[in-house]
Design an enzyme around this catalytic site. Structure first.
Site, short mmCIF file in Angstrom:
data_model
loop_
_atom_site.label_atom_id
_atom_site.label_comp_id
_atom_site.label_asym_id
_atom_site.label_seq_id
_atom_site.Cartn_x
_atom_site.Cartn_y
_atom_site.Cartn_z
N ASN A 62 0.89 -1.17 0.00
CA ASN A 62 0.00 0.00 0.00
C ASN A 62 0.92 1.22 0.00
OD1 ASN A 62 -1.81 2.04 0.45
ND2 ASN A 62 -2.21 1.50 2.61
N LYS A 69 0.19 4.21 -0.18
CA LYS A 69 -0.45 5.41 0.39
C LYS A 69 -0.23 6.59 -0.57
CE LYS A 69 0.45 3.52 4.93
NZ LYS A 69 0.04 3.63 6.31
N HIS A 84 -9.55 1.06 4.76
CA HIS A 84 -8.27 1.26 5.45
C HIS A 84 -8.50 2.19 6.64
CE1 HIS A 84 -4.17 2.55 6.29
NE2 HIS A 84 -3.79 1.45 5.67
N GLU A 90 -6.89 4.59 7.79
CA GLU A 90 -6.70 6.03 7.53
C GLU A 90 -7.95 6.63 6.90
OE1 GLU A 90 -2.95 5.66 5.45
OE2 GLU A 90 -2.03 5.07 7.35
N GLU A 104 -5.51 -5.22 10.47
CA GLU A 104 -4.51 -4.19 10.72
C GLU A 104 -4.83 -3.48 12.03
OE1 GLU A 104 -2.55 -3.00 6.75
OE2 GLU A 104 -4.21 -1.64 7.10
N GLY A 114 2.10 2.19 10.68
CA GLY A 114 3.02 3.32 10.52
C GLY A 114 3.67 3.77 11.81
N SER A 133 3.24 -2.20 10.35
CA SER A 133 4.68 -2.16 10.56
C SER A 133 5.38 -3.49 10.25
CB SER A 133 5.01 -1.68 11.98
OG SER A 133 4.51 -0.36 12.16
#
Ligand code: PEP
Length: 250
Positions: A9, A11, A95, A97, A167, A173, A212
């Protein structure tokens, strides 16, 4: 037997020049990777570039989101058919985010999942708990709520053409990875929950871990019974690191 999948991904990263060198290095290193399937989910505008560079290779590509609508007055949105026009295989939906920064609800994620399935895109449905939800002991309840919204809208059989990514939000991150035990426990919970509705879907679906993942911790995660590969953010921007993660999955 489930074939492992490692999906990058990117991003909101990249440029024409950076993508070219990243993908060239990735393609050059592919013979080191065993049987894992590999994909990259890239910013919309770079999909034509990526499609052109990866065409005919074993690396699939996809988007990081998809509209719930098919066509019309929806400024800024990109539909599943548009992604299919560029031979996308995958679209990430839900996701964390997008859920946290853009307010995407479980219901909206379910509609996006449905739009992807309808047009033959494979949704990578992201689920996962916040740190405070884990600390409160509600991880399973949160993941169940996120899955249930999609099952109720699309039906359990739609998961036959989907991928799930667990996740934990606190691991994305942040450099903090879930331990292999923590990750496996949630993956087993997800598979068990699906099995109550369809044994076939539960045994065949790929459940990726994301948060991560790096070359240094990939193998110990991927060796777990219910972890079928990874959704890789930061580490997918470095070809050597991403290839090592793919090797660990293969
Ligand atoms: C992600 O963006 O899905 C992700 C897992 O990011 P990172 O690997 O950087 O934690």
């Amino acid at each position: 037997m489930r074939t492992p999948l490692v999906a990058g991904n990117w991003k909101m990263n990249g440029s024409l020049a950076e993508n070219e060198s990243l993908l060239t290095a990735l393609l050059d290193g592919l013979d080191r990777v065993g049987k894992a399937e590999i994909a990259v989910c890239v910013p919309y505008v770079y999909i034509p570039q990526v499609a052109q560079m990866l065409k005919g290779s074993r690396v699939a590509w996809g988007a990081q989101d998809v509209a719930k609508e098919e066509q019309g007055a929806f400024t800024g949105e990109v539909s599943a058919s548009m992604l299919r026009d560029f031979q996308c295989t995958y679209a990430i939906v839900g996701h964390s985010e997008r859920r946290s920064l853009y307010g995407e609800s479980d219901e909206l994620v379910a509609l996006k999942f449905a739009a992807a399935i309808e047009k033959g895109l494979v949704p990578i449905l992201c689920v996962g708990e916040l740190l405070e939800e884990r600390e409160r002991g509600t991880t399973e309840a949160v993941v169940e709520r996120q899955l249930k919204a999609v099952v109720e809208h699309c039906g359990i059989d739609s998961f036959a053409a989907a991928v799930i990514a667990y996740e934990p939000v606190w691991a994305i991150g942040t450099g903090k990875t879930a331990t292999p035990r923590q990750a496996q426990d949630v993956h087993a919970f997800i598979r068990g929950w699906l099995a109550e509705q369809s044994e076939t879907v539960a045994s065949e679906i790929r459940i990726l871990y994301g948060g991560s993942v790096k070359a240094a911790n990939a193998a110990e995660l991927f060796v777990q019974d219910d972890i079928d590969g990874g959704l890789i953010g930061g580490a997918s921007l470095n070809a050597e690191e991403f290839l090592k993660i793919c090797e660990a999955a293969g």
